[in-house]
Design a protein around this motif. Structure first.
Motif, PDB file in Angstrom:
ATOM      1  N   ASP A 177       0.815  -1.213   0.000  1.00 29.56           N
ATOM      2  CA  ASP A 177       0.000   0.000   0.000  1.00 29.56           C
ATOM      3  C   ASP A 177       0.849   1.264   0.000  1.00 29.56           C
ATOM      4  OD1 ASP A 177      -2.339  -1.473   0.001  1.00 29.56           O
ATOM      5  OD2 ASP A 177      -2.616  -1.353   2.180  1.00 29.56           O
ATOM      6  N   GLY A 178       2.190   1.097  -0.018  1.00 29.47           N
ATOM      7  CA  GLY A 178       3.094   2.238  -0.011  1.00 29.47           C
ATOM      8  C   GLY A 178       3.206   2.907   1.342  1.00 29.47           C
ATOM      9  N   LYS A 179       2.847   2.183   2.400  1.00 28.42           N
ATOM     10  CA  LYS A 179       2.881   2.739   3.753  1.00 28.42           C
ATOM     11  C   LYS A 179       4.103   2.229   4.499  1.00 28.42           C
ATOM     12  CE  LYS A 179      -2.154   2.805   4.070  1.00 28.42           C
ATOM     13  NZ  LYS A 179      -3.297   2.172   4.744  1.00 28.42           N
ATOM     14  N   LEU A 180       4.509   2.981   5.539  1.00 34.50           N
ATOM     15  CA  LEU A 180       5.568   2.514   6.418  1.00 34.50           C
ATOM     16  C   LEU A 180       5.028   1.380   7.279  1.00 34.50           C
ATOM     17  CD1 LEU A 180       7.152   5.858   7.667  1.00 34.50           C
ATOM     18  CD2 LEU A 180       8.128   4.236   6.051  1.00 34.50           C
ATOM     19  N   VAL A 181       5.860   0.391   7.505  1.00 36.04           N
ATOM     20  CA  VAL A 181       5.466  -0.724   8.352  1.00 36.04           C
ATOM     21  C   VAL A 181       5.553  -0.251   9.807  1.00 36.04           C
ATOM     22  CG1 VAL A 181       5.943  -3.113   8.991  1.00 36.04           C
ATOM     23  CG2 VAL A 181       6.371  -2.347   6.640  1.00 36.04           C
ATOM     24  N   PRO A 182       4.470  -0.395  10.581  1.00 37.92           N
ATOM     25  CA  PRO A 182       4.483   0.076  11.973  1.00 37.92           C
ATOM     26  C   PRO A 182       5.539  -0.640  12.817  1.00 37.92           C
ATOM     27  CG  PRO A 182       2.247  -0.515  11.284  1.00 37.92           C
ATOM     28  CD  PRO A 182       3.180  -0.958  10.195  1.00 37.92           C
ATOM     29  N   ASP A 183       6.025   0.076  13.831  1.00 37.53           N
ATOM     30  CA  ASP A 183       7.052  -0.474  14.709  1.00 37.53           C
ATOM     31  C   ASP A 183       6.688  -1.849  15.248  1.00 37.53           C
ATOM     32  OD1 ASP A 183       8.847   1.583  14.449  1.00 37.53           O
ATOM     33  OD2 ASP A 183       8.448   2.484  16.406  1.00 37.53           O
ATOM     34  N   GLU A 184       5.447  -2.020  15.718  1.00 39.08           N
ATOM     35  CA  GLU A 184       5.098  -3.303  16.344  1.00 39.08           C
ATOM     36  C   GLU A 184       5.229  -4.472  15.378  1.00 39.08           C
ATOM     37  OE1 GLU A 184       1.173  -1.344  15.108  1.00 39.08           O
ATOM     38  OE2 GLU A 184       2.883  -0.688  16.301  1.00 39.08           O
ATOM     39  N   VAL A 185       4.979  -4.236  14.087  1.00 46.10           N
ATOM     40  CA  VAL A 185       5.123  -5.301  13.090  1.00 46.10           C
ATOM     41  C   VAL A 185       6.606  -5.585  12.841  1.00 46.10           C
ATOM     42  CG1 VAL A 185       4.648  -5.988  10.706  1.00 46.10           C
ATOM     43  CG2 VAL A 185       2.900  -4.774  12.023  1.00 46.10           C
ATOM     44  N   VAL A 186       7.395  -4.523  12.653  1.00 45.55           N
ATOM     45  CA  VAL A 186       8.832  -4.682  12.411  1.00 45.55           C
ATOM     46  C   VAL A 186       9.491  -5.365  13.615  1.00 45.55           C
ATOM     47  CG1 VAL A 186      11.005  -3.472  11.983  1.00 45.55           C
ATOM     48  CG2 VAL A 186       8.920  -2.694  10.872  1.00 45.55           C
ATOM     49  N   ILE A 187       9.141  -4.921  14.805  1.00 44.40           N
ATOM     50  CA  ILE A 187       9.702  -5.505  16.020  1.00 44.40           C
ATOM     51  C   ILE A 187       9.322  -6.981  16.119  1.00 44.40           C
ATOM     52  CG2 ILE A 187       9.552  -5.471  18.555  1.00 44.40           C
ATOM     53  CD1 ILE A 187       9.231  -2.319  18.191  1.00 44.40           C
ATOM     54  N   GLY A 188       8.090  -7.302  15.779  1.00 46.39           N
ATOM     55  CA  GLY A 188       7.653  -8.700  15.788  1.00 46.39           C
ATOM     56  C   GLY A 188       8.448  -9.564  14.827  1.00 46.39           C
ATOM     57  N   ILE A 189       8.741  -9.038  13.658  1.00 48.61           N
ATOM     58  CA  ILE A 189       9.533  -9.777  12.659  1.00 48.61           C
ATOM     59  C   ILE A 189      10.945 -10.005  13.189  1.00 48.61           C
ATOM     60  CG2 ILE A 189      10.625  -9.587  10.382  1.00 48.61           C
ATOM     61  CD1 ILE A 189       8.041  -8.101   9.472  1.00 48.61           C
ATOM     62  N   VAL A 190      11.551  -8.958  13.742  1.00 49.56           N
ATOM     63  CA  VAL A 190      12.915  -9.079  14.267  1.00 49.56           C
ATOM     64  C   VAL A 190      12.945 -10.064  15.438  1.00 49.56           C
ATOM     65  CG1 VAL A 190      14.790  -7.835  15.410  1.00 49.56           C
ATOM     66  CG2 VAL A 190      13.667  -6.835  13.420  1.00 49.56           C
ATOM     67  N   LYS A 191      11.995  -9.950  16.332  1.00 51.47           N
ATOM     68  CA  LYS A 191      11.934 -10.840  17.493  1.00 51.47           C
ATOM     69  C   LYS A 191      11.824 -12.307  17.045  1.00 51.47           C
ATOM     70  CE  LYS A 191       9.495 -11.512  21.853  1.00 51.47           C
ATOM     71  NZ  LYS A 191       8.441 -11.002  22.743  1.00 51.47           N
ATOM     72  N   GLU A 192      10.951 -12.544  16.080  1.00 51.42           N
ATOM     73  CA  GLU A 192      10.771 -13.895  15.550  1.00 51.42           C
ATOM     74  C   GLU A 192      12.070 -14.409  14.927  1.00 51.42           C
ATOM     75  OE1 GLU A 192       8.282 -15.309  11.776  1.00 51.42           O
ATOM     76  OE2 GLU A 192       6.992 -14.615  13.421  1.00 51.42           O
ATOM     77  N   ARG A 193      12.716 -13.558  14.151  1.00 47.34           N
ATOM     78  CA  ARG A 193      13.945 -13.965  13.458  1.00 47.34           C
ATOM     79  C   ARG A 193      15.085 -14.231  14.439  1.00 47.34           C
ATOM     80  NH1 ARG A 193      17.124 -16.483  11.680  1.00 47.34           N
ATOM     81  NH2 ARG A 193      18.515 -16.111   9.927  1.00 47.34           N
ATOM     82  N   LEU A 194      15.225 -13.376  15.463  1.00 46.02           N
ATOM     83  CA  LEU A 194      16.320 -13.540  16.417  1.00 46.02           C
ATOM     84  C   LEU A 194      16.153 -14.762  17.312  1.00 46.02           C
ATOM     85  CD1 LEU A 194      17.060  -9.860  17.511  1.00 46.02           C
ATOM     86  CD2 LEU A 194      18.182 -11.232  15.750  1.00 46.02           C
ATOM     87  N   SER A 195      14.947 -15.321  17.346  1.00 43.24           N
ATOM     88  CA  SER A 195      14.725 -16.521  18.145  1.00 43.24           C
ATOM     89  C   SER A 195      15.135 -17.794  17.401  1.00 43.24           C
ATOM     90  CB  SER A 195      13.254 -16.615  18.574  1.00 43.24           C
ATOM     91  OG  SER A 195      12.425 -16.860  17.449  1.00 43.24           O
ATOM     92  N   ALA A 196      15.511 -17.672  16.137  1.00 43.14           N
ATOM     93  CA  ALA A 196      15.922 -18.834  15.343  1.00 43.14           C
ATOM     94  C   ALA A 196      17.278 -19.357  15.823  1.00 43.14           C
ATOM     95  CB  ALA A 196      15.992 -18.461  13.860  1.00 43.14           C
ATOM     96  N   ASP A 197      17.483 -20.656  15.650  1.00 38.33           N
ATOM     97  CA  ASP A 197      18.711 -21.314  16.117  1.00 38.33           C
ATOM     98  C   ASP A 197      19.979 -20.689  15.550  1.00 38.33           C
ATOM     99  OD1 ASP A 197      17.370 -23.082  17.733  1.00 38.33           O
ATOM    100  OD2 ASP A 197      17.395 -24.726  16.283  1.00 38.33           O
ATOM    101  N   ASP A 198      19.933 -20.259  14.288  1.00 38.68           N
ATOM    102  CA  ASP A 198      21.154 -19.733  13.672  1.00 38.68           C
ATOM    103  C   ASP A 198      21.550 -18.356  14.205  1.00 38.68           C
ATOM    104  OD1 ASP A 198      19.014 -18.475  12.388  1.00 38.68           O
ATOM    105  OD2 ASP A 198      20.006 -18.440  10.444  1.00 38.68           O
ATOM    106  N   CYS A 199      20.753 -17.765  15.077  1.00 42.24           N
ATOM    107  CA  CYS A 199      21.095 -16.476  15.689  1.00 42.24           C
ATOM    108  C   CYS A 199      21.644 -16.626  17.102  1.00 42.24           C
ATOM    109  CB  CYS A 199      19.866 -15.566  15.722  1.00 42.24           C
ATOM    110  SG  CYS A 199      19.328 -15.021  14.090  1.00 42.24           S
ATOM    111  N   LYS A 200      21.656 -17.841  17.611  1.00 44.66           N
ATOM    112  CA  LYS A 200      22.066 -18.052  18.999  1.00 44.66           C
ATOM    113  C   LYS A 200      23.513 -17.633  19.273  1.00 44.66           C
ATOM    114  CE  LYS A 200      18.861 -21.716  20.410  1.00 44.66           C
ATOM    115  NZ  LYS A 200      17.677 -21.153  20.171  1.00 44.66           N
TER     116      LYS A 200
END
Length: 166
Positions: A11-34
């Motif tokens: 939609d050409g909008k900025l992604v809200p902080d809570e969505v971006v933070i959720g993506i980062v949180k999910e990604r950092l919980s992966a085994d390859d980030c340990k």
């Protein structure tokens, strides 16, 4: 979370902080980030940095590559990309053999909308307002490393490595 972010971007909008933070949180919980990870372009705002702190993410270094706005504008405004295969070019530093034509597929080279000078200047204004305050935030924590941007990616990489090894 990624699909939620995609709907905002489509939609050409900025992604809200809570969505971006959720993506980062999910990604950092992966085994390859340990054993460590590098974040590039995140956090962009104080609330995002605070969210990392709340998650207990231990940031070792925050690298601030200092490049004057005029240089950024010149670099970004000179970028071109093949509209068919996506190969990148630059009007000064990575020229095609034939002006405006991709060396690989013969496609037409175009300037992306977000590389137009007016768009670059608008993005820089947002950076100065929302992201630049992070330097002070991380400097107070003793995590900020300032590096002067160099003329090449290789030279800047070398400067970053030298700064964090010191």
């Amino acid at each position: 979370m990624g699909l939620k972010a995609k709907s905002y971007m489509d939609d050409g909008k900025l992604v809200p902080d809570e969505v971006v933070i959720g993506i980062v949180k999910e990604r950092l919980s992966a085994d390859d980030c340990k054993n460590g990870f590098i974040l590039d372009g995140f956090p962009r705002t104080i609330p995002q940095a605070e969210a990392l702190d709340t998650m207990g993410v231990d940031i070792q270094y925050v690298i601030n590559i200092d490049v004057p706005d005029e240089v950024i504008t010149k670099r970004m405004s000179g970028r071109r990309v093949c509209q068919d295969c996506g190969r990148p070019y630059h009007t000064e530093s990575l020229k095609p053999q034939v002006d405006g034509v991709c060396d690989d597929c013969g496609g037409t080279l175009v300037q992306r909308k977000d590389d137009h000078p007016d768009t670059v200047l608008a993005r820089l204004a947002v950076y100065h307002k929302e992201t630049e305050p992070l330097a002070n935030y991380y400097d107070k924590q003793g995590k900020l490393v300032n590096v002067k941007g160099q003329d090449t990616v290789e030279a800047t990489t070398e400067a970053v490595l030298k700064a964090i090894e010191a």
